[in-house]
Design a protein around this motif. Structure first.
Motif, PDB file in Angstrom:
ATOM      1  N   ASN A  39       0.824  -1.207   0.000  1.00 42.82           N
ATOM      2  CA  ASN A  39       0.000   0.000   0.000  1.00 42.82           C
ATOM      3  C   ASN A  39       0.862   1.263   0.000  1.00 42.82           C
ATOM      4  OD1 ASN A  39      -2.181  -1.729   0.148  1.00 42.82           O
ATOM      5  ND2 ASN A  39      -2.697  -1.231   2.262  1.00 42.82           N
ATOM      6  N   LEU A  40       1.932   1.252   0.799  1.00 44.15           N
ATOM      7  CA  LEU A  40       2.839   2.411   0.822  1.00 44.15           C
ATOM      8  C   LEU A  40       3.454   2.649  -0.544  1.00 44.15           C
ATOM      9  CD1 LEU A  40       4.689   1.889   4.224  1.00 44.15           C
ATOM     10  CD2 LEU A  40       3.264   3.857   3.612  1.00 44.15           C
ATOM     11  N   VAL A  41       3.962   1.593  -1.156  1.00 39.25           N
ATOM     12  CA  VAL A  41       4.588   1.711  -2.474  1.00 39.25           C
ATOM     13  C   VAL A  41       3.575   2.229  -3.494  1.00 39.25           C
ATOM     14  CG1 VAL A  41       5.666   0.412  -4.368  1.00 39.25           C
ATOM     15  CG2 VAL A  41       6.405   0.025  -1.999  1.00 39.25           C
ATOM     16  N   LYS A  42       2.366   1.702  -3.436  1.00 37.67           N
ATOM     17  CA  LYS A  42       1.298   2.139  -4.357  1.00 37.67           C
ATOM     18  C   LYS A  42       0.999   3.629  -4.167  1.00 37.67           C
ATOM     19  CE  LYS A  42      -3.579   1.440  -4.719  1.00 37.67           C
ATOM     20  NZ  LYS A  42      -4.715   0.647  -4.271  1.00 37.67           N
ATOM     21  N   GLU A  43       0.864   4.060  -2.912  1.00 37.98           N
ATOM     22  CA  GLU A  43       0.577   5.477  -2.632  1.00 37.98           C
ATOM     23  C   GLU A  43       1.737   6.370  -3.064  1.00 37.98           C
ATOM     24  OE1 GLU A  43      -2.292   6.886  -1.713  1.00 37.98           O
ATOM     25  OE2 GLU A  43      -3.194   4.883  -1.731  1.00 37.98           O
ATOM     26  N   LEU A  44       2.959   5.935  -2.806  1.00 41.96           N
ATOM     27  CA  LEU A  44       4.128   6.720  -3.212  1.00 41.96           C
ATOM     28  C   LEU A  44       4.234   6.802  -4.730  1.00 41.96           C
ATOM     29  CD1 LEU A  44       6.636   5.375  -0.562  1.00 41.96           C
ATOM     30  CD2 LEU A  44       5.806   7.739  -0.727  1.00 41.96           C
ATOM     31  N   ASN A  45       3.931   5.705  -5.416  1.00 36.54           N
ATOM     32  CA  ASN A  45       3.986   5.710  -6.885  1.00 36.54           C
ATOM     33  C   ASN A  45       2.960   6.661  -7.490  1.00 36.54           C
ATOM     34  OD1 ASN A  45       6.201   4.042  -7.271  1.00 36.54           O
ATOM     35  ND2 ASN A  45       4.969   2.178  -7.247  1.00 36.54           N
ATOM     36  N   ALA A  96      21.618  15.095   4.983  1.00 40.90           N
ATOM     37  CA  ALA A  96      21.884  13.997   4.051  1.00 40.90           C
ATOM     38  C   ALA A  96      22.024  12.656   4.765  1.00 40.90           C
ATOM     39  CB  ALA A  96      23.142  14.288   3.236  1.00 40.90           C
ATOM     40  N   ILE A  97      22.425  12.663   6.034  1.00 50.27           N
ATOM     41  CA  ILE A  97      22.566  11.409   6.776  1.00 50.27           C
ATOM     42  C   ILE A  97      21.201  10.746   6.993  1.00 50.27           C
ATOM     43  CG2 ILE A  97      22.435  12.382   9.130  1.00 50.27           C
ATOM     44  CD1 ILE A  97      25.000   9.778   8.120  1.00 50.27           C
ATOM     45  N   ASP A  98      20.132  11.521   6.967  1.00 49.35           N
ATOM     46  CA  ASP A  98      18.781  11.001   7.194  1.00 49.35           C
ATOM     47  C   ASP A  98      17.976  10.862   5.902  1.00 49.35           C
ATOM     48  OD1 ASP A  98      18.808  10.694  10.036  1.00 49.35           O
ATOM     49  OD2 ASP A  98      18.807  12.876  10.203  1.00 49.35           O
ATOM     50  N   LEU A  99      18.617  11.099   4.780  1.00 47.33           N
ATOM     51  CA  LEU A  99      17.918  10.998   3.498  1.00 47.33           C
ATOM     52  C   LEU A  99      18.499   9.840   2.698  1.00 47.33           C
ATOM     53  CD1 LEU A  99      17.729  14.784   2.593  1.00 47.33           C
ATOM     54  CD2 LEU A  99      15.930  13.354   3.569  1.00 47.33           C
ATOM     55  N   PRO A 100      17.755   9.223   1.810  1.00 51.86           N
ATOM     56  CA  PRO A 100      16.363   9.508   1.503  1.00 51.86           C
ATOM     57  C   PRO A 100      15.433   9.119   2.650  1.00 51.86           C
ATOM     58  CG  PRO A 100      17.133   7.632   0.202  1.00 51.86           C
ATOM     59  CD  PRO A 100      18.304   8.134   0.995  1.00 51.86           C
ATOM     60  N   GLN A 101      14.187   9.505   2.478  1.00 49.97           N
ATOM     61  CA  GLN A 101      13.148   9.208   3.469  1.00 49.97           C
ATOM     62  C   GLN A 101      12.919   7.705   3.547  1.00 49.97           C
ATOM     63  OE1 GLN A 101      11.492  11.250   5.497  1.00 49.97           O
ATOM     64  NE2 GLN A 101      12.171  13.208   4.666  1.00 49.97           N
ATOM     65  N   LYS A 102      12.367   7.281   4.685  1.00 47.35           N
ATOM     66  CA  LYS A 102      12.113   5.850   4.886  1.00 47.35           C
ATOM     67  C   LYS A 102      10.827   5.645   5.670  1.00 47.35           C
ATOM     68  CE  LYS A 102      16.514   5.964   6.445  1.00 47.35           C
ATOM     69  NZ  LYS A 102      16.762   7.170   5.788  1.00 47.35           N
ATOM     70  N   TYR A 103      10.142   4.566   5.339  1.00 48.69           N
ATOM     71  CA  TYR A 103       9.054   4.049   6.168  1.00 48.69           C
ATOM     72  C   TYR A 103       9.502   2.677   6.650  1.00 48.69           C
ATOM     73  CZ  TYR A 103       5.450   7.337   4.450  1.00 48.69           C
ATOM     74  OH  TYR A 103       4.702   8.440   4.139  1.00 48.69           O
ATOM     75  N   LEU A 104       9.466   2.463   7.942  1.00 47.08           N
ATOM     76  CA  LEU A 104       9.711   1.146   8.516  1.00 47.08           C
ATOM     77  C   LEU A 104       8.354   0.522   8.800  1.00 47.08           C
ATOM     78  CD1 LEU A 104      11.504  -1.045   9.816  1.00 47.08           C
ATOM     79  CD2 LEU A 104      11.360   0.276  11.951  1.00 47.08           C
ATOM     80  N   VAL A 105       8.126  -0.676   8.267  1.00 45.87           N
ATOM     81  CA  VAL A 105       6.869  -1.395   8.485  1.00 45.87           C
ATOM     82  C   VAL A 105       7.234  -2.694   9.180  1.00 45.87           C
ATOM     83  CG1 VAL A 105       4.789  -2.332   7.416  1.00 45.87           C
ATOM     84  CG2 VAL A 105       5.998  -0.426   6.314  1.00 45.87           C
ATOM     85  N   TYR A 106       6.667  -2.903  10.360  1.00 45.79           N
ATOM     86  CA  TYR A 106       7.040  -4.102  11.108  1.00 45.79           C
ATOM     87  C   TYR A 106       5.876  -4.612  11.943  1.00 45.79           C
ATOM     88  CZ  TYR A 106       7.505  -0.982  15.127  1.00 45.79           C
ATOM     89  OH  TYR A 106       7.270  -0.061  16.114  1.00 45.79           O
ATOM     90  N   GLY A 141       3.186  16.766   5.932  1.00 46.62           N
ATOM     91  CA  GLY A 141       1.850  16.442   5.422  1.00 46.62           C
ATOM     92  C   GLY A 141       1.867  15.242   4.491  1.00 46.62           C
ATOM     93  N   LEU A 142       2.854  15.182   3.606  1.00 49.32           N
ATOM     94  CA  LEU A 142       2.968  14.070   2.673  1.00 49.32           C
ATOM     95  C   LEU A 142       3.197  12.745   3.413  1.00 49.32           C
ATOM     96  CD1 LEU A 142       4.455  13.813  -0.738  1.00 49.32           C
ATOM     97  CD2 LEU A 142       5.405  12.286   0.974  1.00 49.32           C
ATOM     98  N   LEU A 143       4.153  12.736   4.331  1.00 51.34           N
ATOM     99  CA  LEU A 143       4.482  11.496   5.050  1.00 51.34           C
ATOM    100  C   LEU A 143       3.279  10.976   5.834  1.00 51.34           C
ATOM    101  CD1 LEU A 143       8.066  12.309   6.385  1.00 51.34           C
ATOM    102  CD2 LEU A 143       7.461  10.755   4.530  1.00 51.34           C
ATOM    103  N   ALA A 144       2.622  11.863   6.553  1.00 46.76           N
ATOM    104  CA  ALA A 144       1.450  11.456   7.333  1.00 46.76           C
ATOM    105  C   ALA A 144       0.327  10.984   6.424  1.00 46.76           C
ATOM    106  CB  ALA A 144       0.982  12.598   8.223  1.00 46.76           C
ATOM    107  N   GLY A 145       0.088  11.707   5.344  1.00 48.27           N
ATOM    108  CA  GLY A 145      -0.997  11.339   4.425  1.00 48.27           C
ATOM    109  C   GLY A 145      -0.791   9.986   3.800  1.00 48.27           C
ATOM    110  N   VAL A 146       0.419   9.723   3.311  1.00 51.24           N
ATOM    111  CA  VAL A 146       0.724   8.435   2.683  1.00 51.24           C
ATOM    112  C   VAL A 146       0.605   7.315   3.710  1.00 51.24           C
ATOM    113  CG1 VAL A 146       2.572   7.047   1.629  1.00 51.24           C
ATOM    114  CG2 VAL A 146       2.117   9.370   0.797  1.00 51.24           C
ATOM    115  N   ALA A 151      -2.342   2.585   5.765  1.00 54.44           N
ATOM    116  CA  ALA A 151      -2.748   1.838   6.966  1.00 54.44           C
ATOM    117  C   ALA A 151      -4.253   1.601   7.029  1.00 54.44           C
ATOM    118  CB  ALA A 151      -2.301   2.593   8.204  1.00 54.44           C
ATOM    119  N   ALA A 152      -5.032   2.429   6.342  1.00 59.99           N
ATOM    120  CA  ALA A 152      -6.493   2.373   6.436  1.00 59.99           C
ATOM    121  C   ALA A 152      -7.073   1.143   5.745  1.00 59.99           C
ATOM    122  CB  ALA A 152      -7.098   3.646   5.846  1.00 59.99           C
TER     123      ALA A 152
END
Length: 153
Positions: A39-45, A96-106, A141-146, A151-152
């Motif tokens: 779902n995350l990949v789909k929303e990001l795409n 740059a040490i914290d990029l690119p962005q990441k979602y951890l799903v566990y 806003g983008l991170l929370a929205g995605v 998750a829904a």
């Protein structure tokens, strides 16, 4: 009864402060780790036209299994927008040490799926960014929205 309510409220506040102190946002998902990741990949795409790209998905559980270790379902989605990331690095190069962005799903110890990601405001504070408030707000806003869409049910 009031003492129990006070204790619960204090505990909940301490927990939320602990999560903020770590700079992490968490969203509970009603799906499995695999489905939530999809779902995350789909929303990001869906955001490709805005410059967002999914770079890779790392399956930590599979990697652990390959070396004879066990880990609950755990995946890391690495994504970003070079235009936005560069603007952050222009504000504070250490970002740059914290990029690119990441979602951890566990899967947590209770068997629930959780999406965790870095809070952009925390990163701005961590890297002492100046003049990037508008960009940070958009990223937040983008991170929370995605995450919430993924998750829904």
């Amino acid at each position: 009864m009031k003492a129990k309510q006070l204790l619960f409220t204090t505990f909940a506040m301490a927990l939320s402060v602990n999560i903020w102190a770590s700079g992490l946002e968490q969203v509970s998902s009603s799906h499995s780790v695999d489905q939530t990741t999809e779902n995350l990949v789909k929303e990001l795409n869906k955001l490709k036209d805005k410059g967002v790209r999914v770079f890779t998905v790392i399956d930590h559980m599979a990697n652990a299994k390959n070396v004879g270790l066990k880990l609950p379902p755990t995946k890391l989605v690495i994504f970003g927008n070079p235009n936005v990331g560069t603007k952050l690095m222009q504000c504070a190069h250490t970002t740059a040490i914290d990029l690119p962005q990441k979602y951890l799903v566990y899967q947590n110890k209770a068997g629930k799926t959780v999406i965790t990601y870095n809070n952009p405001s925390y990163l701005a504070e961590r890297h002492q960014m100046k003049g990037c408030e508008a960009v940070i707000g958009k990223i937040q806003g983008l991170l929370a929205g995605v995450a919430n869409k993924a998750a829904a049910k």
